[in-house]
Structures are given as structure tokens and as C-alpha cells.
Design a protein around this motif. Structure first.
Motif, PDB file in Angstrom:
ATOM      1  N   GLY A  83      -7.265  22.388  20.578  1.00 20.73           N
ATOM      2  CA  GLY A  83      -8.692  22.285  20.327  1.00 20.73           C
ATOM      3  C   GLY A  83      -9.476  22.119  21.620  1.00 20.73           C
ATOM      4  N   SER A  97      -9.322  21.708  15.283  1.00 21.84           N
ATOM      5  CA  SER A  97     -10.654  22.018  15.788  1.00 21.84           C
ATOM      6  C   SER A  97     -10.733  23.504  16.153  1.00 21.84           C
ATOM      7  CB  SER A  97     -10.992  21.104  16.964  1.00 21.84           C
ATOM      8  OG  SER A  97     -12.350  21.188  17.289  1.00 21.84           O
ATOM      9  N   CYS A 127     -20.121  20.871  21.245  1.00 26.89           N
ATOM     10  CA  CYS A 127     -19.149  21.826  20.708  1.00 26.89           C
ATOM     11  C   CYS A 127     -19.821  23.149  20.340  1.00 26.89           C
ATOM     12  CB  CYS A 127     -18.438  21.220  19.493  1.00 26.89           C
ATOM     13  SG  CYS A 127     -16.818  21.959  19.190  1.00 26.89           S
ATOM     14  N   HIS A 175     -13.866  13.488  13.654  1.00 30.21           N
ATOM     15  CA  HIS A 175     -13.200  14.749  13.944  1.00 30.21           C
ATOM     16  C   HIS A 175     -11.864  14.561  14.663  1.00 30.21           C
ATOM     17  CE1 HIS A 175     -12.948  19.032  14.644  1.00 30.21           C
ATOM     18  NE2 HIS A 175     -12.866  18.850  15.952  1.00 30.21           N
TER      19      HIS A 175
END
Length: 364
Positions: A141, A209, A266, A335
Motif C-alpha cells: 500500500g 490499500s 492519499c 485504515h
């Protein structure tokens, strides 16, 4: 953070202020702004509130859940060159923890190159007989711009250590070195290499992710290219819809202390990686792809995860396609916090669940 008779409490409004939070939650003009909303969408008004750390998690996980919002979550580099020092600084902080993790998880890490792609081989000290002819491929990720080099290793190490599988961790190219579809191409190169010597049913792909999205994207690409399916996959909290459609982009905004906001770092990193490409392309937002014929899939998320809806939507689409798909959701976690601390019982449980799923579906 503040303490009360109810224990540690996280103040959701602490970095926005009450007025801004109410705009984000009700009028949708702040960090959770109107994703999947239309001008005429009905709105549910939710007051600003303090959210306690749950008492139903381990002490290790409680500390993680109770952390303040990620530092610099709203710093938004706009180019690959601007992202590189950010990625390097973050990687340095992670890499210093690798030796201790290696010792605790009883794994060995070796650098390698696979058909021109950088990778690591992560091997547990003990591999049971049933796993000796099995291989896991890991895609890390980091919003397509973070966790270069050894910083990509923690999740692969958790899986090797708790699951007792050999893992190939792909250190795929990222901006500014390369842009979409470089990460996907590198993952596919490693998968194709594995198919030369392995029965595809003995191979699994996993990651969280952006790595969860890449796991799904690799299956879509394998279908496009007529390649055999792996035996199973495990996309953790996948970035399956980078157009930011989904309920928890609103409900968990400013509650998820990792991603924080749908319009945060992100999102910025993904746009840099996409390099102008359509964000709704299934090879960037795989929830829009055809999931008929996907291999058995186990997905993982948490109740405070900004991408919980991304994960749930993939699970429902897989089930609608007749795929054997499991969904595990952990209490209180933001997350991908199931691989933040290898000493937490939640980490061990999560990866043992995935390992058991792989054991059920992979060939021997």
C-alpha cells in the motif's frame, strides 16, 4: 485527546473546529465534501461529538486507535518529484522497525530482481509441508506513491510470519520513476514469472490499500490477458473507487486517523500516479470492473476505515458475481491498522484468518 471517566476519548472536531466539522458532515463542503451526493440528495444532520476509543480491543490496538490524526494528512504534493522526499522520509521511519519485526516474526528477507522488477523474498523460519509448494505475491500500500524499498515489507512480513508462507513482495515503480500503469505492470510481471514454475492454483495475491486495489486490478488484467486465475486473493481495505464514491468517505471522514479525509494526501498521491488517466478506469477503480470468474477472495477492513465502503462494495459485487468472498471487519480500526503492530492480537488474528482462507483454497 482528552481523558474522561469513560476512558480515552478522541475528539473528532479537534483539528477542524465544530463549525467546520458540521459543514463537512451536514453541508458536505469540507473534507468530506459531497462524494456520491447530488444537489437534491437528502441529508442527515449529525452533530459534532466526541468518540471514545472502544474498550473491546486490545491495549495495543487501543493505543493505535487513540492516536491523533496523521501528521501532514492535508499536505498535498502535486508532482512525483514533490512526493519523493515525502516518501523517503516516511520510509526511513518504517525501515528502522524492520529488524525488530524480522526477529519477532521469525522471517528472513532477501532482495531480488524478477524479470527486471525489484522485489523481496520473505521466508518464514518454519514452512509447514502443505505450504512448501505454495507462493504468495504481495503488492504494498501507500496510495501509489509511498513505502518504497524495505518500507514495503511490513504486511508481507506479517503474512509470512503469522501464516507461514513464502512471500514475494513486489517493490513496484512509483512516481517520479514511473506512473500508471507501472505498479500494475510490475505486479503482473512477477505473477507471470511465478506461473512459469508454479501451478496457478498454488499462488495467492494479497495487499492492502493501494495494494488491495492492485490485487483486484491484477485479476482484472489477468482476465483481459487470458492468464489463469490464482488460487485465492486477499485485498485488504482496497482503494477500489478512487472517484471517492461511497458512504464511509463521509461518515468516517475525520474519524479515520490514518487517511483522515477523502480529499487528503492519499487522493493527491493517487492523482499524481494516475497522471491524467480516467480515475473510473477499472484498472484504477476496480469496483467498476467485471468480477465474474474471480478467485475466492477475503477482504479486510475496520469500522472507522475511510475505505470501509470501498471494501463492502467489492464484497457485494463479488457475491453478486457468485464468487466465494469473505469479509472481515475489525472493531474500531481505521485504515489498515490490522498490520500496524505485530504484537497486537488483532494483527495475529487478521493474518491467521487470511492464512486459513488461503489454506482452504490453494492447491498443495
Amino acid at each position: 485527546m482528552r481523558r474522561s471517566s469513560g476512558g480515552i476519548r478522541m475528539v473528532v472536531a479537534r483539528q477542524l473546529g465544530i463549525t467546520t466539522l458540521l459543514c463537512a458532515a451536514m453541508e458536505m463542503t469540507g473534507p468530506a465534501a459531497g462524494h456520491a451526493q447530488t444537489a437534491n440528495s437528502p441529508m442527515l444532520e449529525v452533530p459534532a461529538r466526541a468518540v471514545p476509543v472502544p474498550t473491546t480491543v486490545s491495549s495495543q490496538m487501543a493505543k493505535i486507535i487513540g492516536l491523533p490524526l496523521r501528521t501532514n494528512w492535508n499536505v498535498l504534493p502535486k508532482t512525483g518529484e514533490e512526493w519523493k522526499p515525502v516518501a523517503d522520509a516516511g520510509a526511513a521511519a518504517i525501515i528502522k522497525n524492520i529488524p525488530g519485526m524480522t526477529e519477532r516474526l521469525h522471517v528472513k528477507v532477501e532482495k531480488t530482481m524478477i524479470d527486471g522488477v525489484r522485489a523481496f523474498v520473505v521466508t518464514p523460519d518454519t514452512i509447514p509441508p502443505d505450504n512448501r509448494n505454495r507462493l504468495l505475491i504481495h503488492v504494498h500500500g501507500g496510495c501509489y506513491v509511498l513505502n518504497p524499498g524495505e518500507a514495503a515489507l511490513p504486511e508481507a512480513m506479517f503474512m509470512a510470519g503469522f501464516g507461514h508462507y513464502k512471500v514475494i513482495a513486489v517493490d513496484y515503480r512509483m512516481p517520479p520513476e514511473a506512473y500508471f500503469p507501472a505498479a500494475l505492470d510490475d505486479g503482473m510481471t512477477v505473477y507471470k514469472n511465478a506461473l512459469r514454475t508454479m501451478d496457478p492454483k498454488n499462488v495467492a495475491i494479497f495487499g492492502s490499500s493501494a495494494g488491495g486495489a492492485l490485487t483486484l486490478e491484477m485479476i482484472l488484467k489477468a482476465k483481459q490477458d487470458g492468464l489463469p486465475m490464482p488460487g485465492a486473493i486477499a485485498p485488504g481495505t482496497p482503494m477500489s473507487d478512487v472517484t471517492k464514491v461511497g458512504d464511509t468517505f463521509v461518515t468516517n471522514a475525520m474519524l479515520d486517523n490514518v487517511l483522515v479525509s477523502p480529499d487528503g494526501f492519499c487522493d493527491a498521491g493517487t492523482k499524481v500516479y494516475a497522471n491524467g488517466h480516467d480515475l473510473k478506469d477499472p484498472l484504477l477503480s476496480p469496483v467498476y470492473g467485471d468480477m465474474q470468474g474471480f478467485p475466492p477472495t477475503i477482504l479486510t477492513s475496520g469500522t472507522r476505515d475511510l475505505l470501509l465502503s470501498n471494501t463492502v462494495r467489492v464484497h457485494r459485487k463479488l457475491r453478486q458475481a457468485g464468487v466465494d468472498a469473505w469479509l472481515q471487519v475489525y472493531e474500531g480500526q481505521s485504515h489498515a491498522q490490522y498490520y500496524r503492530d505485530d504484537t497486537s492480537p488483532e494483527a495475529k488474528e487478521a493474518f491467521e484468518e487470511i492464512a486459513g482462507f488461503f489454506d482452504k483454497h490453494l492447491g498443495k
